[in-house]
Design an enzyme around this catalytic site. Structure first.
Site, PDB file in Angstrom:
ATOM      1  CB  CYS A  76      -1.022   0.089   1.332  1.00 16.88           C
ATOM      2  SG  CYS A  76      -1.773   1.591   1.525  1.00 16.88           S
ATOM      3  CB  CYS A  79       0.224   2.137   3.958  1.00 14.08           C
ATOM      4  SG  CYS A  79      -1.481   1.425   3.988  1.00 14.08           S
TER       5      CYS A  79
END
Length: 324
Positions: A76, A79
């Site tokens: 991700c 993230c």
């Protein structure tokens, strides 16, 4: 490692395994028991990785200190932007909450039990229950505002990039604001308000074509929203308004043309209330000026600001009272 309450130095849970990095010798500024000395907080005292071996301890800890659960995944990209911000805030808030980081790819069952459907997903847990959450890599300013609903902000919290940019804009330093928003846009490419703010700074520098190009590349829902429309209107007002030097030359004049040009310049500079007031007064004194130019420009500003904007609401009422 134990999860430590930095406010007391007491362990909230029994020790859990830690990596070699976090088991290194305590840095300067720590107490003899390994907890942070008064007034200082170490990252390892307020940040912990979560897995099946300690999730229950994390929930138990939330009975005493709120836990901010950062649900992320290695693949991700957002993230990777969000987690460092959360880590910084966890230390800055000096133990007001514990930051617990959960890799949902390595702990899929826990993620499923927690209802994680996409990452990043940040959940505030207190007394063993979910209080609130947000998804996506929000900018730091938005995260601070979200945390502010539940925690007293640190007295020495640094000035946010957005606040620095707005201060620069108010001081007439559009170039500095542009640089700040460019950096923020690179860090948060999907946070479209930064792109709108960058376009506003470009417009203030007289770079209207670049600003329009930036706005044109926004998703339709962002491109047609009030903030973007407001920047477009500001560009148009800038193109119609006289330069500042010529406005200064009109200082001694109080005829309709001078008053209209001053109002346009104020609108171009983002001084919407002053510009609206000037247009309304021009309507009162010379309704026919420029084929009703004051009223038409007022309506343009209302559309740019949006129907719910406080200035739109207030000046629509004033316009209605004047007309009827």
């Amino acid at each position: 490692m134990s999860i430590i309450d930095p406010r007391t130095g007491e362990a909230l849970t029994a020790p859990v395994e830690q990596s070699d990095a976090t088991s290194a010798a305590a840095p300067p500024g720590t107490a003899e028991n390994g907890s942070a000395a008064p007034g200082t907080v170490r990252p390892e005292d307020v940040i912990v990785d979560v897995d099946a071996g300690n999730i229950q301890q994390i929930l138990e800890a939330s009975m005493q200190v709120p836990v901010l659960l950062d649900c992320w995944a290695p693949w991700c990209e957002p993230c990777k932007t969000l987690t460092p911000v959360l880590e910084k805030l966890a230390v800055e808030y000096r133990g007001a909450f514990i930051l617990a980081k959960l890799d949902v790819e390595a702990n899929a069952e826990i993620g499923s039990q927690l209802g994680v459907r996409s990452v990043p997903d940040v959940k505030l847990v207190s007394q063993g229950g979910l209080v609130d959450n947000f998804t996506g890599a929000l900018p730091e300013k938005d995260i601070r505002e979200w945390l502010g609903r539940y925690f007293q902000p640190p007295e020495d919290a640094p000035t946010s990039p957005e606040e620095l940019a707005e201060a620069a804009m108010e001081a007439g330093d559009a170039a500095t604001a542009r640089e700040i928003y460019q950096a923020q846009m690179e860090q948060y490419p999907e946070h479209y308000p930064y792109q709108v703010s960058l376009a506003r700074a470009l417009a203030a520098e007289g770079r209207g074509d670049e600003a329009r190009g930036l706005l044109d590349n926004l998703p339709p829902e962002e491109r047609d929203a009030a903030p973007a429309r407001g920047v477009r209107a500001s560009i148009e007002f800038s193109e119609r308004a006289l330069p500042h030097a010529e406005i200064e030359a009109l200082a001694e004049r109080d005829d309709s043309e001078a008053r209209f040009q001053r109002a346009l310049r104020q609108l171009a500079d983002g001084q919407y209330e002053a510009g609206l007031e000037g247009l309304l007064r021009l309507m009162q004194s010379d309704r026919g000026y420029g084929d009703d130019a004051a009223r038409k420009t007022l309506l343009q500003v209302f559309d740019a600001l949006g129907a719910e904007h406080p200035l739109t609401v207030a000046y629509r009422r004033k316009l209605f009272a004047l007309l009827y």
